[in-house]
Write an enzyme that holds these catalytic residues in place. Sequence first.
Site, short mmCIF file in Angstrom:
data_model
loop_
_atom_site.label_atom_id
_atom_site.label_comp_id
_atom_site.label_asym_id
_atom_site.label_seq_id
_atom_site.Cartn_x
_atom_site.Cartn_y
_atom_site.Cartn_z
N ASP A 177 0.83 -1.21 0.00
CA ASP A 177 0.00 0.00 0.00
C ASP A 177 0.86 1.26 0.00
OD1 ASP A 177 -2.44 1.31 -0.06
OD2 ASP A 177 -2.64 1.36 2.13
N HIS A 203 2.25 3.27 -9.02
CA HIS A 203 2.07 1.83 -9.28
C HIS A 203 3.24 1.30 -10.12
CE1 HIS A 203 -1.79 2.16 -7.46
NE2 HIS A 203 -2.34 2.87 -8.44
N LEU A 237 10.68 -20.45 -5.12
CA LEU A 237 9.73 -19.59 -4.40
C LEU A 237 8.42 -19.55 -5.17
CD1 LEU A 237 10.26 -16.21 -2.69
CD2 LEU A 237 8.62 -16.26 -4.55
C1 IPE Z 1 -5.51 -2.68 -0.12
O1 IPE Z 1 -5.15 -1.35 -0.32
C2 IPE Z 1 -5.53 -3.42 -1.41
C3 IPE Z 1 -4.22 -3.57 -2.06
C4 IPE Z 1 -3.06 -3.25 -1.56
C5 IPE Z 1 -4.27 -4.18 -3.36
P1 IPE Z 1 -6.26 -0.20 -0.46
O2 IPE Z 1 -5.54 1.08 -0.59
O3 IPE Z 1 -7.22 -0.55 -1.52
O4 IPE Z 1 -6.99 -0.32 0.95
P2 IPE Z 1 -7.92 0.73 1.71
O5 IPE Z 1 -8.95 1.20 0.73
O6 IPE Z 1 -7.04 1.86 2.15
O7 IPE Z 1 -8.45 -0.03 2.86
C1 IPE Z 2 -1.69 0.16 -3.30
O1 IPE Z 2 -1.44 1.51 -3.34
C2 IPE Z 2 -1.92 -0.45 -4.67
C3 IPE Z 2 -3.32 -0.77 -4.96
C4 IPE Z 2 -4.30 -0.72 -4.10
C5 IPE Z 2 -3.63 -1.17 -6.32
P1 IPE Z 2 -2.62 2.55 -3.37
O2 IPE Z 2 -3.02 2.77 -4.79
O3 IPE Z 2 -3.73 2.16 -2.47
O4 IPE Z 2 -1.93 3.86 -2.83
P2 IPE Z 2 -2.48 4.85 -1.71
O5 IPE Z 2 -2.81 4.00 -0.52
O6 IPE Z 2 -3.66 5.54 -2.27
O7 IPE Z 2 -1.32 5.76 -1.44
MG MG Z 3 -4.11 2.41 -0.52
#
Ligand code: IPE
Ligand code: IPE
Ligand code: MG
Length: 248
Positions: free
Chosen positions: A22, A39, A133
């Site tokens: 995240d 990303h 792995l």
């Molecule tokens: C969780 O992250 C999902 C992934 C890392 C793929 P999100 O950014 O979607 O989670 P929330 O919305 O903050 O809970």
């Molecule tokens: C995690 O990073 C990746 C996915 C959920 C696809 P985020 O896109 O949630 O990034 P933040 O949390 O908004 O910074």
């Molecule tokens: Mg996020």
Amino acid sequence: MTDLIENIIPEKIPKHIAIIMDGNGRWANEKGQDRLFGHVSGVESVRETVKTGIELGVSYLTLYAFSTENWKRPKEEVDGIMDLLITSIANEIEEFNKNGVRLLTIGEINDLPKQCAKSLNNAIELTKENSKLTLILALNYSSKWEINQALKKIAFAVKKDDIAISEITEELIHQYLFTNSIPDPELLIRTGGEYRISNFLLWQIAYSELYFTEIQWPDFRRENLVLAIIEYQNRERRFGMLSSQIAL
Ligand code: IPE
Ligand code: IPE
Ligand code: MG
């Protein structure tokens, strides 16, 4: 400079590490870039984490890459993530085969865009003999959905008299989850500074050690994984018992 890795106890390496990757969007925005740049940059962290996992002898690495809830994001971001997935998978297959990485997925892969599902299935096939792995990508994944579909299948089997109610054990439930061939993770890491699970592996993390870090995913490097493992190794996993019993 001594390598942090020397502090790791080889006998206590977690067999399975799961990571909620995240913080990509915030990382990019802090740099004045759009979310997709975050990303794209996160792919390097995936590479480094896989490499470090192999170096340390981790057998299973599950990465939460796209949740069923993530479909609610703006179309432009969702499309960008799907395209990134296709190109990254194509780019990595050779490296996977060189390093002994077997790819698996959990989640409803067939509901991803066709090209995406196709490139994933292709990569799964091409890496299926690798045994160093196992990299499990959680894609279009939701833990509640996974448990729901397991319950439906079990109910159906009971109705057909294929299984008796008394046969519904924790082991049987495990057999009906996407993760039926994978041991539960000993360690769950979440980057990005949020303290929640976001519908990830609810059943499987019943006794996992949880490790939260403020580091955003695109900044996650070898030493961050090593630090998480060192902290994991310093935890006492009691499984309901007493310290004195563990020491025996
Ligand atoms: C969780 O992250 C999902 C992934 C890392 C793929 P999100 O950014 O979607 O989670 P929330 O919305 O903050 O809970
Ligand atoms: C995690 O990073 C990746 C996915 C959920 C696809 P985020 O896109 O949630 O990034 P933040 O949390 O908004 O910074
Ligand atoms: Mg996020």
